[in-house]
Design a protein around this motif. Structure first.
Motif, mmCIF file in Angstrom:
data_model
loop_
_atom_site.group_PDB
_atom_site.id
_atom_site.type_symbol
_atom_site.label_atom_id
_atom_site.label_comp_id
_atom_site.label_asym_id
_atom_site.label_seq_id
_atom_site.Cartn_x
_atom_site.Cartn_y
_atom_site.Cartn_z
ATOM 1 N N ASN A 65 0.813 -1.214 0.000
ATOM 2 C CA ASN A 65 0.000 0.000 0.000
ATOM 3 C C ASN A 65 0.848 1.267 0.000
ATOM 4 N N LEU A 66 2.167 1.131 0.080
ATOM 5 C CA LEU A 66 3.058 2.288 0.061
ATOM 6 C C LEU A 66 3.562 2.615 -1.339
ATOM 7 N N CYS A 67 3.722 1.616 -2.185
ATOM 8 C CA CYS A 67 4.268 1.876 -3.527
ATOM 9 C C CYS A 67 3.380 1.333 -4.642
ATOM 10 N N ASP A 68 2.145 0.935 -4.343
ATOM 11 C CA ASP A 68 1.285 0.349 -5.376
ATOM 12 C C ASP A 68 0.803 1.367 -6.402
ATOM 13 N N VAL A 118 8.773 -7.029 -9.836
ATOM 14 C CA VAL A 118 8.404 -6.609 -8.491
ATOM 15 C C VAL A 118 9.418 -7.198 -7.526
ATOM 16 N N TYR A 119 9.370 -6.732 -6.289
ATOM 17 C CA TYR A 119 10.345 -7.129 -5.282
ATOM 18 C C TYR A 119 9.625 -7.749 -4.098
ATOM 19 N N TYR A 125 4.202 -7.490 -2.245
ATOM 20 C CA TYR A 125 5.168 -7.264 -3.311
ATOM 21 C C TYR A 125 5.260 -5.765 -3.526
ATOM 22 N N HIS A 126 6.419 -5.326 -3.992
ATOM 23 C CA HIS A 126 6.720 -3.914 -4.105
ATOM 24 C C HIS A 126 7.105 -3.574 -5.532
ATOM 25 N N ASN A 127 6.656 -2.410 -6.003
ATOM 26 C CA ASN A 127 6.982 -1.963 -7.350
ATOM 27 C C ASN A 127 8.367 -1.348 -7.450
ATOM 28 N N ILE A 128 8.910 -0.905 -6.335
ATOM 29 C CA ILE A 128 10.247 -0.307 -6.341
ATOM 30 C C ILE A 128 11.098 -0.937 -5.242
ATOM 31 N N ASN A 178 13.452 0.343 -3.512
ATOM 32 C CA ASN A 178 13.744 1.203 -2.365
ATOM 33 C C ASN A 178 12.478 1.664 -1.646
ATOM 34 N N CYS A 179 11.406 0.901 -1.756
ATOM 35 C CA CYS A 179 10.160 1.181 -1.022
ATOM 36 C C CYS A 179 10.453 1.168 0.476
#
Length: 90
Positions: A38-41, A49-50, A58-61, A63-64
């Motif tokens: 919910n921070l980088c979506d 994804v990471y 899962y994270h889009n960046i 460095n999220c």
């Protein structure tokens, strides 16, 4: 949460880069699916994804902020209002 062991695995995570098209088939170490962070979506996905083996998102960046860990030594009295880590606080 707070940790009682500075070597707790939850503090030191290995970030894996995976294809976004594979995310629905991947599971973490607890066999749970991964959800959007919910921070980088809101950021555009580049096809990768990471994830972490212990994480739920899962994270889009890479460095999220959801993938960052800052570790500080503090008196227990400063964190007594928080829950103890389920792994190292047993």
């Amino acid at each position: 949460v707070y940790h009682t062991d500075k070597e707790c695995p939850y503090l030191y995570i290995e970030i894996k880069e995976v294809s976004f098209s594979d995310i629905d088939n991947l599971r973490n170490d607890s066999r749970h699916i991964y959800y959007k962070c919910n921070l980088c979506d809101e950021l555009e996905n580049s096809g990768v994804v990471y994830i972490t083996s212990e994480g739920k998102n899962y994270h889009n960046i890479v460095n999220c902020i959801g993938l960052k860990r800052s570790v500080y030594t503090v008196p227990l009295s400063l964190v007594s209002h928080k829950k103890v880590c389920s792994r190292c606080g047993e």
